[in-house]
Design a protein around this motif. Structure first.
Motif, PDB file in Angstrom:
ATOM      1  N   PHE A  61       0.826  -1.210   0.000  1.00 15.94           N
ATOM      2  CA  PHE A  61       0.000   0.000   0.000  1.00 15.94           C
ATOM      3  C   PHE A  61       0.860   1.260   0.000  1.00 15.94           C
ATOM      4  O   PHE A  61       0.616   2.202  -0.764  1.00 15.94           O
ATOM      5  N   GLY A  62       1.878   1.302   0.867  1.00 15.65           N
ATOM      6  CA  GLY A  62       2.776   2.449   0.913  1.00 15.65           C
ATOM      7  C   GLY A  62       3.548   2.615  -0.389  1.00 15.65           C
ATOM      8  O   GLY A  62       3.761   3.738  -0.867  1.00 15.65           O
ATOM      9  N   SER A  63       3.955   1.504  -0.971  1.00 17.25           N
ATOM     10  CA  SER A  63       4.661   1.541  -2.262  1.00 17.25           C
ATOM     11  C   SER A  63       3.790   2.188  -3.328  1.00 17.25           C
ATOM     12  O   SER A  63       4.265   2.993  -4.136  1.00 17.25           O
ATOM     13  N   SER A  64       2.507   1.832  -3.327  1.00 14.14           N
ATOM     14  CA  SER A  64       1.597   2.370  -4.341  1.00 14.14           C
ATOM     15  C   SER A  64       1.385   3.869  -4.158  1.00 14.14           C
ATOM     16  O   SER A  64       1.281   4.610  -5.144  1.00 14.14           O
ATOM     17  N   LEU A  65       1.336   4.328  -2.911  1.00 19.02           N
ATOM     18  CA  LEU A  65       1.196   5.760  -2.657  1.00 19.02           C
ATOM     19  C   LEU A  65       2.424   6.518  -3.150  1.00 19.02           C
ATOM     20  O   LEU A  65       2.303   7.596  -3.749  1.00 19.02           O
ATOM     21  N   LEU A  66       3.602   5.965  -2.885  1.00 19.08           N
ATOM     22  CA  LEU A  66       4.830   6.610  -3.346  1.00 19.08           C
ATOM     23  C   LEU A  66       4.884   6.623  -4.877  1.00 19.08           C
ATOM     24  O   LEU A  66       5.275   7.622  -5.487  1.00 19.08           O
ATOM     25  N   HIS A  67       4.480   5.530  -5.480  1.00 21.40           N
ATOM     26  CA  HIS A  67       4.465   5.443  -6.945  1.00 21.40           C
ATOM     27  C   HIS A  67       3.513   6.469  -7.554  1.00 21.40           C
ATOM     28  O   HIS A  67       3.764   6.996  -8.653  1.00 21.40           O
ATOM     29  N   SER A  68       2.443   6.796  -6.852  1.00 27.65           N
ATOM     30  CA  SER A  68       1.471   7.768  -7.357  1.00 27.65           C
ATOM     31  C   SER A  68       2.059   9.173  -7.448  1.00 27.65           C
ATOM     32  O   SER A  68       1.461  10.055  -8.083  1.00 27.65           O
ATOM     33  N   LYS A  69       3.225   9.370  -6.844  1.00 27.67           N
ATOM     34  CA  LYS A  69       3.922  10.658  -6.911  1.00 27.67           C
ATOM     35  C   LYS A  69       4.946  10.676  -8.042  1.00 27.67           C
ATOM     36  O   LYS A  69       5.899  11.452  -8.022  1.00 27.67           O
ATOM     37  N   ASN A  70       4.740   9.822  -9.033  1.00 24.81           N
ATOM     38  CA  ASN A  70       5.616   9.731 -10.216  1.00 24.81           C
ATOM     39  C   ASN A  70       7.031   9.296  -9.855  1.00 24.81           C
ATOM     40  O   ASN A  70       8.016   9.810 -10.391  1.00 24.81           O
ATOM     41  N   ILE A  71       7.115   8.346  -8.939  1.00 23.15           N
ATOM     42  CA  ILE A  71       8.386   7.747  -8.552  1.00 23.15           C
ATOM     43  C   ILE A  71       8.315   6.255  -8.873  1.00 23.15           C
ATOM     44  O   ILE A  71       7.300   5.598  -8.606  1.00 23.15           O
ATOM     45  N   ASN A  72       9.366   5.715  -9.485  1.00 23.09           N
ATOM     46  CA  ASN A  72       9.430   4.283  -9.758  1.00 23.09           C
ATOM     47  C   ASN A  72       9.786   3.552  -8.477  1.00 23.09           C
ATOM     48  O   ASN A  72      10.774   3.892  -7.816  1.00 23.09           O
ATOM     49  N   VAL A  73       8.994   2.573  -8.119  1.00 26.85           N
ATOM     50  CA  VAL A  73       9.141   1.923  -6.824  1.00 26.85           C
ATOM     51  C   VAL A  73       9.273   0.413  -6.968  1.00 26.85           C
ATOM     52  O   VAL A  73       8.525  -0.220  -7.720  1.00 26.85           O
ATOM     53  N   THR A  74      10.234  -0.137  -6.237  1.00 25.32           N
ATOM     54  CA  THR A  74      10.356  -1.588  -6.074  1.00 25.32           C
ATOM     55  C   THR A  74      10.140  -1.909  -4.605  1.00 25.32           C
ATOM     56  O   THR A  74      10.855  -1.410  -3.741  1.00 25.32           O
ATOM     57  N   GLY A  75       9.141  -2.723  -4.318  1.00 26.24           N
ATOM     58  CA  GLY A  75       8.889  -3.155  -2.953  1.00 26.24           C
ATOM     59  C   GLY A  75       9.544  -4.505  -2.712  1.00 26.24           C
ATOM     60  O   GLY A  75       9.501  -5.386  -3.569  1.00 26.24           O
ATOM     61  N   VAL A  76      10.165  -4.657  -1.540  1.00 23.20           N
ATOM     62  CA  VAL A  76      10.800  -5.921  -1.190  1.00 23.20           C
ATOM     63  C   VAL A  76      10.353  -6.320   0.213  1.00 23.20           C
ATOM     64  O   VAL A  76      10.215  -5.471   1.095  1.00 23.20           O
TER      65      VAL A  76
END
Length: 230
Positions: A61-76
């Motif tokens: 969920f947190g990864s998706s919020l960060l991604h919504s700010k136009n940041i590429n995110v990898t969750g591990v």
């Protein structure tokens, strides 16, 4: 012969067992609860298009919020079940999820511009090794946003049984200890933000010294920068 405690296997099992119910908790935590300050804080430092790692991403969920700010995110995450749930709920272009161990991250050197580590370091067997791994995968000057539980935060009850010489998977690292360890191992501490426990009057607590603020916090959000000269 005494059976050796298997920290990683026990931790993985714990979080695998919570994979199906964690989303109902994480949504509230990230949107209106204790973690609601995290993304706005990262936005002050991050640039659009950067690559960020979310360590201990849980259901994503947190990864998706960060991604919504136009940041590429990898969750591990150590939990393969959490990773399956995260991919099911949020997987898309620019947002992916990988199963992995904080102490041995499955990524190359200096692969990421920044990292988000929210109440994950407390669940590692060797925090120093994990902090060094985080430094390895970040670029020089990369930012890490690390939340460490305050001394009386409820989740710390998971370490209580150590007093009875029982094995536990939650370590007892305090915010001030993490700050010192980070400073001694290649990080500059740029800033810190308290998330106070329920009942604490923020306007009064903000007048206190940093150690007393940390004592009243549910968690302390550190903003770190990997030293550029390393």
């Amino acid at each position: 012969m005494e059976k050796q405690f298997k920290w990683h296997e026990t931790s993985k099992e714990k979080w695998d067992n919570q994979a199906n119910t964690w989303n109902s908790k994480s949504k509230e935590m990230w949107e209106t609860g204790s973690r609601s300050i995290v993304i706005p804080t990262i936005e002050k430092f991050a640039q659009k298009g950067e690559k960020y790692l979310d360590v201990g991403c849980g259901d994503g969920f947190g990864s998706s919020l960060l991604h919504s700010k136009n940041i590429n995110v990898t969750g591990v995450d150590l939990s393969s079940k959490m990773i399956e749930k995260a991919a099911e709920l949020f997987g898309q272009e620019g947002l992916k999820f990988v199963q992995g161990d904080f102490a041995s991250l499955p990524f190359g050197d200096e692969e990421f511009d920044g990292a988000m580590v929210i109440n994950a370091l407390e669940w590692t067997e060797t925090p120093l090794s994990s902090v060094q791994e985080l430094k390895r995968v970040l670029k020089k000057g990369g930012k890490a946003f690390v939340a460490i539980l305050g001394p009386t935060a409820g989740p710390r009850s998971n370490s209580y049984d150590r007093l009875y010489e029982k094995d536990v998977i939650c370590n007892t690292m305090m915010p001030w200890e993490f700050e010192r360890m980070a400073s001694e191992n290649g990080w500059d501490v740029l800033d810190g933000y308290p998330v106070y426990k329920t009942g604490v009057q923020k306007n009064e607590a903000d007048k206190l010294s940093r150690p007393l603020q940390q004592a009243l916090s549910f968690f302390w959000l550190f903003v770190l920068e990997k030293k550029k000269e390393q």
